[in-house]
Design a protein around this motif. Structure first.
Motif, PDB file in Angstrom:
ATOM      1  N   GLY A  82       0.798  -1.197  -0.250  1.00 23.40           N
ATOM      2  CA  GLY A  82       0.219   0.042   0.012  1.00 23.40           C
ATOM      3  C   GLY A  82       0.765   1.313  -0.014  1.00 23.40           C
ATOM      4  O   GLY A  82       0.340   2.305  -0.602  1.00 23.40           O
ATOM      5  N   LYS A  83       1.991   1.278   0.632  1.00 18.92           N
ATOM      6  CA  LYS A  83       2.772   2.424   0.406  1.00 18.92           C
ATOM      7  C   LYS A  83       3.445   2.798  -0.747  1.00 18.92           C
ATOM      8  O   LYS A  83       3.913   3.741  -1.139  1.00 18.92           O
ATOM      9  CB  LYS A  83       3.843   2.502   1.537  1.00 18.92           C
ATOM     10  N   GLN A  84       3.579   1.652  -1.420  1.00 20.06           N
ATOM     11  CA  GLN A  84       4.226   1.600  -2.637  1.00 20.06           C
ATOM     12  C   GLN A  84       3.548   1.841  -4.057  1.00 20.06           C
ATOM     13  O   GLN A  84       4.007   1.968  -5.049  1.00 20.06           O
ATOM     14  CB  GLN A  84       5.458   0.320  -2.883  1.00 20.06           C
ATOM     15  N   ALA A  85       2.213   1.162  -3.745  1.00 16.16           N
ATOM     16  CA  ALA A  85       1.427   1.079  -4.983  1.00 16.16           C
ATOM     17  C   ALA A  85      -0.108   1.490  -4.678  1.00 16.16           C
ATOM     18  O   ALA A  85      -0.679   1.303  -3.553  1.00 16.16           O
ATOM     19  CB  ALA A  85       1.399  -0.324  -5.525  1.00 16.16           C
ATOM     20  N   HIS A  86      -0.907   1.833  -5.701  1.00 13.66           N
ATOM     21  CA  HIS A  86      -2.207   2.186  -5.506  1.00 13.66           C
ATOM     22  C   HIS A  86      -2.826   0.617  -5.708  1.00 13.66           C
ATOM     23  O   HIS A  86      -2.651   0.077  -6.723  1.00 13.66           O
ATOM     24  CB  HIS A  86      -2.920   2.885  -6.725  1.00 13.66           C
ATOM     25  N   VAL A  87      -3.745   0.341  -4.822  1.00 10.44           N
ATOM     26  CA  VAL A  87      -4.257  -0.881  -4.796  1.00 10.44           C
ATOM     27  C   VAL A  87      -5.783  -0.730  -5.441  1.00 10.44           C
ATOM     28  O   VAL A  87      -6.543  -0.193  -4.563  1.00 10.44           O
ATOM     29  CB  VAL A  87      -4.194  -1.962  -3.663  1.00 10.44           C
ATOM     30  N   LEU A  88      -6.163  -1.169  -6.673  1.00 10.11           N
ATOM     31  CA  LEU A  88      -7.420  -0.926  -7.018  1.00 10.11           C
ATOM     32  C   LEU A  88      -8.437  -2.197  -7.235  1.00 10.11           C
ATOM     33  O   LEU A  88      -7.763  -3.276  -7.697  1.00 10.11           O
ATOM     34  CB  LEU A  88      -7.334  -0.030  -8.301  1.00 10.11           C
ATOM     35  N   ASP A  89      -9.476  -2.017  -7.114  1.00 11.43           N
ATOM     36  CA  ASP A  89     -10.549  -3.186  -7.907  1.00 11.43           C
ATOM     37  C   ASP A  89     -10.437  -2.965  -9.260  1.00 11.43           C
ATOM     38  O   ASP A  89     -10.572  -1.677  -9.894  1.00 11.43           O
ATOM     39  CB  ASP A  89     -11.867  -2.912  -7.307  1.00 11.43           C
ATOM     40  N   SER A  90     -10.121  -3.981  -9.904  1.00 17.93           N
ATOM     41  CA  SER A  90      -9.818  -4.063 -11.447  1.00 17.93           C
ATOM     42  C   SER A  90     -11.015  -3.452 -12.147  1.00 17.93           C
ATOM     43  O   SER A  90     -10.816  -2.799 -13.316  1.00 17.93           O
ATOM     44  CB  SER A  90      -9.440  -5.294 -11.960  1.00 17.93           C
ATOM     45  N   ARG A  91     -12.426  -3.696 -11.474  1.00 14.67           N
ATOM     46  CA  ARG A  91     -13.416  -3.030 -12.583  1.00 14.67           C
ATOM     47  C   ARG A  91     -13.207  -1.523 -12.363  1.00 14.67           C
ATOM     48  O   ARG A  91     -13.723  -0.988 -13.345  1.00 14.67           O
ATOM     49  CB  ARG A  91     -14.698  -3.453 -11.745  1.00 14.67           C
ATOM     50  N   ASP A  92     -12.549  -0.802 -11.320  1.00 13.50           N
ATOM     51  CA  ASP A  92     -12.452   0.445 -11.369  1.00 13.50           C
ATOM     52  C   ASP A  92     -11.427   0.986 -12.520  1.00 13.50           C
ATOM     53  O   ASP A  92     -11.726   2.372 -12.808  1.00 13.50           O
ATOM     54  CB  ASP A  92     -12.054   0.878 -10.147  1.00 13.50           C
ATOM     55  N   LEU A  93     -10.770   0.160 -13.074  1.00 10.38           N
ATOM     56  CA  LEU A  93      -9.705   0.660 -14.114  1.00 10.38           C
ATOM     57  C   LEU A  93     -10.781   0.976 -15.291  1.00 10.38           C
ATOM     58  O   LEU A  93     -10.565   1.954 -15.923  1.00 10.38           O
ATOM     59  CB  LEU A  93      -9.000  -0.524 -14.489  1.00 10.38           C
ATOM     60  N   ILE A  94     -11.876   0.238 -15.524  1.00  6.30           N
ATOM     61  CA  ILE A  94     -12.832   0.494 -16.561  1.00  6.30           C
ATOM     62  C   ILE A  94     -13.684   1.676 -16.252  1.00  6.30           C
ATOM     63  O   ILE A  94     -13.832   2.610 -17.072  1.00  6.30           O
ATOM     64  CB  ILE A  94     -13.394  -0.896 -17.172  1.00  6.30           C
ATOM     65  N   ALA A  95     -14.157   1.629 -15.055  1.00  5.11           N
ATOM     66  CA  ALA A  95     -15.251   2.556 -14.596  1.00  5.11           C
ATOM     67  C   ALA A  95     -14.611   4.072 -14.715  1.00  5.11           C
ATOM     68  O   ALA A  95     -15.131   5.060 -15.171  1.00  5.11           O
ATOM     69  CB  ALA A  95     -15.664   2.441 -13.403  1.00  5.11           C
ATOM     70  N   ARG A  96     -13.424   4.144 -14.145  1.00  5.99           N
ATOM     71  CA  ARG A  96     -12.531   5.426 -14.458  1.00  5.99           C
ATOM     72  C   ARG A  96     -12.141   5.917 -15.570  1.00  5.99           C
ATOM     73  O   ARG A  96     -11.376   6.940 -15.784  1.00  5.99           O
ATOM     74  CB  ARG A  96     -11.200   5.440 -13.138  1.00  5.99           C
ATOM     75  N   GLY A  97     -12.027   5.041 -16.646  1.00  5.80           N
ATOM     76  CA  GLY A  97     -11.328   5.306 -17.933  1.00  5.80           C
ATOM     77  C   GLY A  97      -9.854   5.170 -17.857  1.00  5.80           C
ATOM     78  O   GLY A  97      -9.264   5.791 -18.739  1.00  5.80           O
ATOM     79  N   LEU A  98      -9.216   4.412 -17.194  1.00  3.36           N
ATOM     80  CA  LEU A  98      -7.972   4.294 -16.795  1.00  3.36           C
ATOM     81  C   LEU A  98      -7.213   3.453 -18.084  1.00  3.36           C
ATOM     82  O   LEU A  98      -6.175   3.512 -18.487  1.00  3.36           O
ATOM     83  CB  LEU A  98      -7.455   3.662 -15.723  1.00  3.36           C
ATOM     84  N   LEU A  99      -8.274   2.838 -18.759  1.00  2.00           N
ATOM     85  CA  LEU A  99      -7.727   2.081 -19.911  1.00  2.00           C
ATOM     86  C   LEU A  99      -8.280   2.391 -21.280  1.00  2.00           C
ATOM     87  O   LEU A  99      -8.196   2.166 -22.250  1.00  2.00           O
ATOM     88  CB  LEU A  99      -8.390   0.559 -19.850  1.00  2.00           C
TER      89      LEU A  99
END
Length: 199
Positions: free
Chosen positions: A158-175
């Motif tokens: 958690g200190k080194q990386a953002h831990v995300l629910d993979s579905r959020d990648l799509i919802a946030r438009g990160l892909l």
């Protein structure tokens, strides 16, 4: 379709590879010995008429992977490429020249690197090894273990990386904001780790 003759100039060892054959299907693929032959061959292929010529040079990429993106070796390769490109541009008239890269690079200090083999408890909760790439890992949890995987990742990374629910990648438009391949959701796992800074 529009009357262009297409050519691809690359290192001789790459010319007959399956990847080159797939990527440049329909084009004349020309192998050369090195950078000294690369741009002269591209210039010769332009000839008369309508041509599309793509050129691949791997030197900067290789030097940056082996020695680091900020290394003197990578800088030397970039300068070498720029010099050859400048000569090519001086000799080339009536052509549009685009210079692109397929990815960037960032140097990651060894102390900031994480090896998943040092985390057998995490691996035991995954249905397959982490996938993706070095700076964006997809974790596929075993059935019913997604919360455990997320908890472990947040505690240990958690200190080194953002831990995300993979579905959020799509919802946030990160892909991306365009239409995604239908299988995308199945290929990005349950949890995604995106490093902070140079981690």
């Amino acid at each position: 379709q529009r009357g262009y003759q297409t050519h691809h100039v690359t290192k001789r060892e790459f010319a007959d590879s399956a990847l080159s054959q797939m990527l440049y299907s329909g084009a004349e693929i020309v192998g050369v010995r090195g950078i000294g032959d690369l741009f002269p061959k591209a210039h010769a292929l332009l000839g008369t008429g309508k041509h599309f010529v793509s050129v691949y040079y791997e030197g900067v990429d290789v030097a940056a992977h082996v020695h680091g993106g900020q290394s003197r070796q990578a800088k030397h390769e970039a300068e070498r490429l720029a010099a050859h490109l400048e000569t090519f541009l001086d000799k080339t008239k009536d052509a549009v020249v685009l210079v692109t890269a397929d990815h960037g690079q960032i140097d990651c200090p060894e102390k900031a690197q994480v090896s998943y083999t040092d985390h057998p408890e995490l691996l035991a909760r995954l249905s397959s090894p982490p996938s993706g790439e070095g700076r964006c890992s997809y974790l596929f949890a075993k059935k019913g273990r997604a919360d455990q995987v997320r908890g472990y990742a947040e505690q240990h990374f958690g200190k080194q990386a953002h831990v995300l629910d993979s579905r959020d990648l799509i919802a946030r438009g990160l892909l991306g904001t365009g239409k995604l391949f239908p299988e995308t959701g199945h290929r990005i796992g349950d949890i995604t780790l995106i490093p902070k800074g140079r981690g």
